[in-house]
Design an enzyme around this catalytic site. Structure first.
Site, mmCIF file in Angstrom:
data_model
loop_
_atom_site.group_PDB
_atom_site.id
_atom_site.type_symbol
_atom_site.label_atom_id
_atom_site.label_comp_id
_atom_site.label_asym_id
_atom_site.label_seq_id
_atom_site.Cartn_x
_atom_site.Cartn_y
_atom_site.Cartn_z
ATOM 1 N N LYS A 118 5.169 13.441 85.105
ATOM 2 C CA LYS A 118 6.392 12.957 84.452
ATOM 3 C C LYS A 118 7.579 13.848 84.779
ATOM 4 C CE LYS A 118 4.722 9.915 81.130
ATOM 5 N NZ LYS A 118 4.248 9.633 79.776
ATOM 6 N N GLU A 202 12.694 15.837 75.283
ATOM 7 C CA GLU A 202 13.866 15.009 75.583
ATOM 8 C C GLU A 202 14.387 14.343 74.323
ATOM 9 O OE1 GLU A 202 12.433 12.237 78.604
ATOM 10 O OE2 GLU A 202 11.675 10.885 77.078
ATOM 11 N N ARG A 293 0.941 0.249 90.348
ATOM 12 C CA ARG A 293 -0.142 -0.735 90.442
ATOM 13 C C ARG A 293 0.401 -2.138 90.180
ATOM 14 N NH1 ARG A 293 -0.148 1.362 85.168
ATOM 15 N NH2 ARG A 293 0.224 -0.278 83.643
HETATM 16 C C1 MV4 Z 1 10.001 7.601 74.179
HETATM 17 C C2 MV4 Z 1 10.393 6.869 73.042
HETATM 18 C C3 MV4 Z 1 11.609 7.191 72.476
HETATM 19 N N1 MV4 Z 1 12.369 8.177 73.001
HETATM 20 N N2 MV4 Z 1 10.790 8.565 74.659
HETATM 21 C C4 MV4 Z 1 5.619 5.778 74.655
HETATM 22 C C5 MV4 Z 1 4.705 5.787 75.836
HETATM 23 C C6 MV4 Z 1 5.423 6.526 76.894
HETATM 24 N N3 MV4 Z 1 5.270 5.896 78.161
HETATM 25 C C7 MV4 Z 1 6.839 6.574 76.471
HETATM 26 N N4 MV4 Z 1 6.887 6.222 75.087
HETATM 27 C C8 MV4 Z 1 8.029 6.384 74.370
HETATM 28 N N5 MV4 Z 1 8.866 7.348 74.816
HETATM 29 C C9 MV4 Z 1 11.943 8.844 74.075
HETATM 30 N N6 MV4 Z 1 12.698 9.816 74.569
HETATM 31 C C10 MV4 Z 1 9.553 5.857 72.578
HETATM 32 C C11 MV4 Z 1 8.370 5.617 73.237
HETATM 33 C C12 MV4 Z 1 7.546 4.573 72.695
HETATM 34 C C13 MV4 Z 1 7.297 3.404 73.438
HETATM 35 C C14 MV4 Z 1 7.813 3.199 74.709
HETATM 36 C C15 MV4 Z 1 7.552 2.041 75.416
HETATM 37 C C16 MV4 Z 1 6.743 1.058 74.843
HETATM 38 C C17 MV4 Z 1 6.225 1.232 73.603
HETATM 39 C C18 MV4 Z 1 6.487 2.405 72.880
HETATM 40 C C19 MV4 Z 1 5.967 2.560 71.608
HETATM 41 C C20 MV4 Z 1 6.217 3.705 70.896
HETATM 42 C C21 MV4 Z 1 6.987 4.722 71.451
#
Ligand code: MV4
Length: 491
Positions: A118, A202, A293
């Site tokens: 990441k 972040e 993918r």
């Molecule tokens: C975040 C976020 C809010 N702010 N980053 C969850 C999995 C990972 N791939 C990234 N995720 C998140 N990162 C910041 N800075 C909220 C999430 C997140 C989320 C993101 C995409 C789809 C579903 C989610 C469910 C909960 C939290």
């Protein structure tokens, strides 16, 4: 053009069948692999040849790199399609496939490896001019440093594992005290889950949308996008429903996001099909990660673009130039995908594997069903609970919703609990109908309340059907009962 004579599909279930369907259309022979409990699975029957690669546990079968490569070589397969999950984003496997002289249908192992970090991928994207969230770009080296950065960008902040995925090792901090704890916990979990304690901080977005851009790139670097998808409705980082295009997309936002996605793909020297994921909030979007993918939700993109993405993947892997330019690619209408999982939406999505005693799949205008199940099939407990993907295409979003409701009415799956009732409820939810969704949609109390009513209604319908069956009523009677139900409930 058939590109290859024979391809091995290193996967199971609906996605293995999806890939084989493209092969069959192209005249390419298919080799299936399977685990012991999957010996009667549909993907095994669909393939031209099938080989057992081990016991039920994925580490013994679907993740068994050497056995899979051996089967490919023994059968004379020239390429391996990994599907999604299992070995799809495993750089070591992609490398091994190339080492034994076969073609991996996906990006190069180096690209998979580079995008797996990441911190590394964020650094690469920032350099390419793609918007990223403010934070500690090179990872947390000291708690004091992290506190300083958090104070600058403002709370809340989120701590994430660099090697992470699926929300593992993620911790939100509202203040300095919580940040210290989040860093501690984050490092511990990152080390135990991924063997790498590197974490970063972040800015945390409270209720963002998850919007992603599909890209296709050939070996020469000719890169196009296949527009956007909205994937916000999820639970515990597992998507439940996706649509194309994103309901809030505007021409200006699309221009920016697709340009960023193409810049991201080029920066990563990307080849084959990939997805650039963004978080969106208040008019701004930020790079999250690249999925290297074919994704579960590629179906909705196929529906609105008319492009067979698996055939494109195969052609690109064979070294063909992309046969399309950006201006050749348009979107028509709106598509929605509901993931049907064998789990109980009324009981915290607990998995409910078992035997399917009655099965009737929907059809008709604008409906696509990708499933790996059938009447009498026993869903094994060892694998993912997703058993089917129900997709609806309409000339616009309203028609797609109407078609999805109608298809859910028609869909009969008895014997296991499924997410069908939940999707029925979502299709009637005012916020969903307005396109007003975000990543915490299903956790919202007013949403949950409105959903519960429909959930129980749809659940009751399934109970009635199951009761009729227990009384030994003929299948025709069940079918008639469903038809009466459909007539009574469609407005
Ligand atoms: C975040 C976020 C809010 N702010 N980053 C969850 C999995 C990972 N791939 C990234 N995720 C998140 N990162 C910041 N800075 C909220 C999430 C997140 C989320 C993101 C995409 C789809 C579903 C989610 C469910 C909960 C939290």
């Amino acid at each position: 053009m058939k590109y290859f004579d024979k391809i091995l599909i290193a996967n199971r279930g609906e996605i293995a069948i999806r890939v084989m369907r493209a092969c069959r259309e192209l005249g390419i022979d298919t080799v299936a692999i399977y685990s012991e409990p999957d010996n009667n699975a549909l993907h095994v029957k669909y393939a031209d040849e099938a080989f057992c690669v081990g016991e039920a546990h994925p580490s013994k079968s679907y993740l068994n790199k050497e056995r899979i490569c051996d089967v490919a070589r023994k059968t004379g397969a020239e390429a391996i399609h990994p599907g999604y999950g299992f070995l799809a984003e495993n750089a070591e496997f992609a490398k091994r496939v190339e080492e034994v002289g076969l073609t991996f249908i996906g990006p190069s192992w180096k690209t998979i490896e580079a995008l797996g970090s990441k911190i590394g991928s964020k650094r690469m994207m920032r350099k390419a001019g793609v918007p990223v969230l403010p934070g500690t770009p090179e990872g947390v080296t000291s708690v004091d440093e992290a506190k300083k950065v958090a104070a600058e960008i403002g709370y809340p902040v989120i701590v994430k594992a660099s090697a992470g995925g699926g929300g593992i090792g993620m911790h939100i901090a509202e203040n300095e005290g919580e940040l210290e704890e989040a860093i501690d916990a984050g490092m511990r979990i990152a080390q135990s889950a991924f063997g790498d304690p590197t974490i970063f901080v972040e800015k945390y977005l409270t209720k963002p949308r998850h919007i992603e851009i599909q890209v296709l790139a050939d070996a020469k670097g000719h890169t196009v996008h296949l527009y956007d998808r909205e994937c916000s409705i999820q639970r515990r980082h597992q998507k439940l429903l996706e649509e194309a295009p994103c309901p809030i997309m505007t021409p200006a936002l699309r221009e920016q996001m697709t340009a960023s996605a193409i810049a991201a793909a080029k920066a990563a020297n990307y080849k084959n099909a990939g997805t650039v994921e963004f978080l969106y909030a208040n008019g701004n979007y930020y790079f999250m990660e690249v999925n290297t993918r074919l994704q579960v939700e590629h179906t909705v993109t196929e529906f609105v673009t008319g492009i067979d993405m698996v055939k494109q993947q195969i052609a690109i892997a064979a070294g063909e130039d992309l046969a399309m330019d950006q201006e050749d690619i348009g979107i028509r209408g709106h598509a929605i995908e509901c993931r049907i999982n064998a789990e109980d939406p009324l009981n915290n999505f607990t998995a409910d594997p078992g035997k399917i005693v009655r099965y009737r799949s929907p059809g008709g205008p604008g409906i696509r069903v990708d499933s790996g199940i059938h009447m009498g099939y026993t869903i094994p407990a060892h694998y993912d609970s997703m058993i089917s993907k129900l997709c609806a295409l309409g000339s616009d979003r309203e028609e797609a919703i109407q078609r999805m409701r109608r298809a859910i009415y028609e869909y009969v799956i008895l014997g296991v609990k499924t997410t069908l009732p939940l999707h029925y409820a979502i299709m009637h939810n005012a916020h969903f109908i307005a396109g007003d969704t975000h990543t915490h949609f299903l956790q919202e109390e007013h949403i949950a309340t409105s959903l519960r009513r429909y959930l129980h209604e749809e659940e009751a319908r399934m109970q009635t059907l199951a009761a009729s069956l227990r009384q030994g009523k003929h299948v025709a009677a069940i079918t008639a009962a469903v038809d009466v139900y459909i007539r009574k409930n469609s407005k």
